[in-house]
Design an enzyme around this catalytic site. Structure first.
Site, PDB file in Angstrom:
ATOM      1  N   HIS A  32       0.874  -1.177   0.000  1.00  0.00           N
ATOM      2  CA  HIS A  32       0.000   0.000   0.000  1.00  0.00           C
ATOM      3  C   HIS A  32       0.908   1.224   0.000  1.00  0.00           C
ATOM      4  CE1 HIS A  32      -3.640   2.348   0.775  1.00  0.00           C
ATOM      5  NE2 HIS A  32      -2.792   3.148   1.393  1.00  0.00           N
ATOM      6  N   CYS A  33       0.771   2.053  -1.022  1.00  0.00           N
ATOM      7  CA  CYS A  33       1.664   3.207  -1.153  1.00  0.00           C
ATOM      8  C   CYS A  33       1.020   4.431  -0.482  1.00  0.00           C
ATOM      9  CB  CYS A  33       1.924   3.492  -2.627  1.00  0.00           C
ATOM     10  SG  CYS A  33       3.031   4.888  -2.840  1.00  0.00           S
ATOM     11  N   PRO A  34       1.629   4.944   0.586  1.00  0.00           N
ATOM     12  CA  PRO A  34       1.039   6.103   1.267  1.00  0.00           C
ATOM     13  C   PRO A  34       1.145   7.381   0.433  1.00  0.00           C
ATOM     14  CG  PRO A  34       3.126   5.512   2.281  1.00  0.00           C
ATOM     15  CD  PRO A  34       2.856   4.477   1.235  1.00  0.00           C
ATOM     16  N   ASN A  36      -1.586   7.043  -1.993  1.00  0.00           N
ATOM     17  CA  ASN A  36      -2.817   6.727  -1.255  1.00  0.00           C
ATOM     18  C   ASN A  36      -3.625   5.660  -1.992  1.00  0.00           C
ATOM     19  OD1 ASN A  36      -4.612   6.910   0.844  1.00  0.00           O
ATOM     20  ND2 ASN A  36      -5.839   8.511  -0.147  1.00  0.00           N
TER      21      ASN A  36
END
Ligand SMILES: [Zn+2]
Ligand SMILES: [Zn+2]
Length: 296
Positions: A119-121, A124
């Site tokens: 999950h890429c912050p 998002n």
């Protein structure tokens, strides 16, 4: 459940207390003493088995719903998934849906993601089957852009930096407001581009290594554990999604012919990845290549 347990344990506990009151310690037969000791030992064993510092209401609810998960899993397999020939390896306990191979549940997106990488912050969003190539291309070309910018502005940066160092000299230099803003902007530009090039470059290299091995970031941890486990048993772990370095890249980038290196890699392309993310049959040319390698 607690009520039932106390209902069963209550009479046994009462009997033991009565025995203690009657002074069984003094004239207690060895058989009865043995039974009492075993009862106490069993009670301690049972408590130690049921004790879990991580256990909570969630664990209890999960355990209680386990038969329902099993039922849903099997019903879905018989009625739906089996008919579509989708190979599922488990069921997601959050979505209560069948989970194909390489799929993982993202607790932030609150959904299952096909071939989930992470999950890429920053984006998002989850990086998975349908956007993994876009993510890598973004990282790669962004790194190249930052390196180009840092390298290209090196001379300008040095001049601007030297000029800023003379700001507090006496007599003060005669730079206009615009020149001072330009100096500071150039220094800011160079530091920003260099730090992004370093950080993003490291991330890109790491993902390039994973892609060469035919693994996702999540699979890397799973495969590492599995490799160690099998190694301890004297067996060798084999990653079924690893077709060899070059073929892994070709599958990842969607390169089927030589022309695709230009049209699908160097130029922007919206082609879909191989497969639907649910079943993992390699492209025919990978199978043929693997077969020839096996024959050699
Ligand atoms: Zn899920
Ligand atoms: Zn996510």
């Amino acid at each position: 459940m607690r009520g039932q347990r106390s209902l069963l344990l209550g009479p046994a506990r009462l009997c033991l207390r009565l025995l203690l009151l009657l002074g069984y310690r003094r004239r207690c037969p060895p058989l009865l003493r043995g039974l009492v000791q075993r009862w106490r030992y069993g009670k301690v064993c049972l408590r130690s088995l049921l004790y879990n510092s991580f256990g909570g209401s969630d664990t209890a609810v999960d355990a209680a719903f386990e038969p329902i998960y099993w039922l849903v899993d099997n019903v879905i397999r018989w009625c739906g998934v089996g008919r579509n020939d989708i190979t599922t390896v488990s069921i997601c306990k959050k979505c209560i849906n069948p989970k194909p191979a390489r799929t993982h549940h993202c607790s932030i997106c609150n959904r299952c993601v096909l071939k989930m990488d992470h999950h890429c912050p920053w984006l998002n969003n989850c990086v998975g089957h349908y956007n993994h190539r876009y993510f890598f291309s973004f990282c790669f070309f962004m790194t190249l852009g930052c390196v180009y910018c840092s390298y290209g502005s090196w001379d300008l940066f040095r001049e601007a930096y030297a000029a800023i160092e003379t700001y507090h000299q006496t007599p003060p230099p005669t730079f206009s407001f615009r020149e001072r803003v330009t100096h500071k902007s150039l220094v800011y530009l160079w530091f920003l581009c260099s730090s992004v090039a370093l950080a993003l470059g490291a991330l890109t290299v790491w993902h390039a290594v994973l892609i060469s091995r035919g693994e996702t970031s999540i699979e890397r941890h799973i495969n590492k554990k599995e490799r160690r486990r099998l190694q301890a048993k004297g067996r060798v772990f084999r990653n079924h999604y690893n077709y060899g370095c070059l073929d892994n890249w070709k599958v990842f980038l969607g390169v089927d012919t030589g022309r695709h290196w230009l049209t699908r890699v160097l130029l922007p392309s919206s082609h879909l990845p191989h497969g639907n993310g649910m079943s993992w049959d390699p492209p025919p040319w990978v199978t043929a290549h693997s077969a020839s390698v096996m024959a050699v």
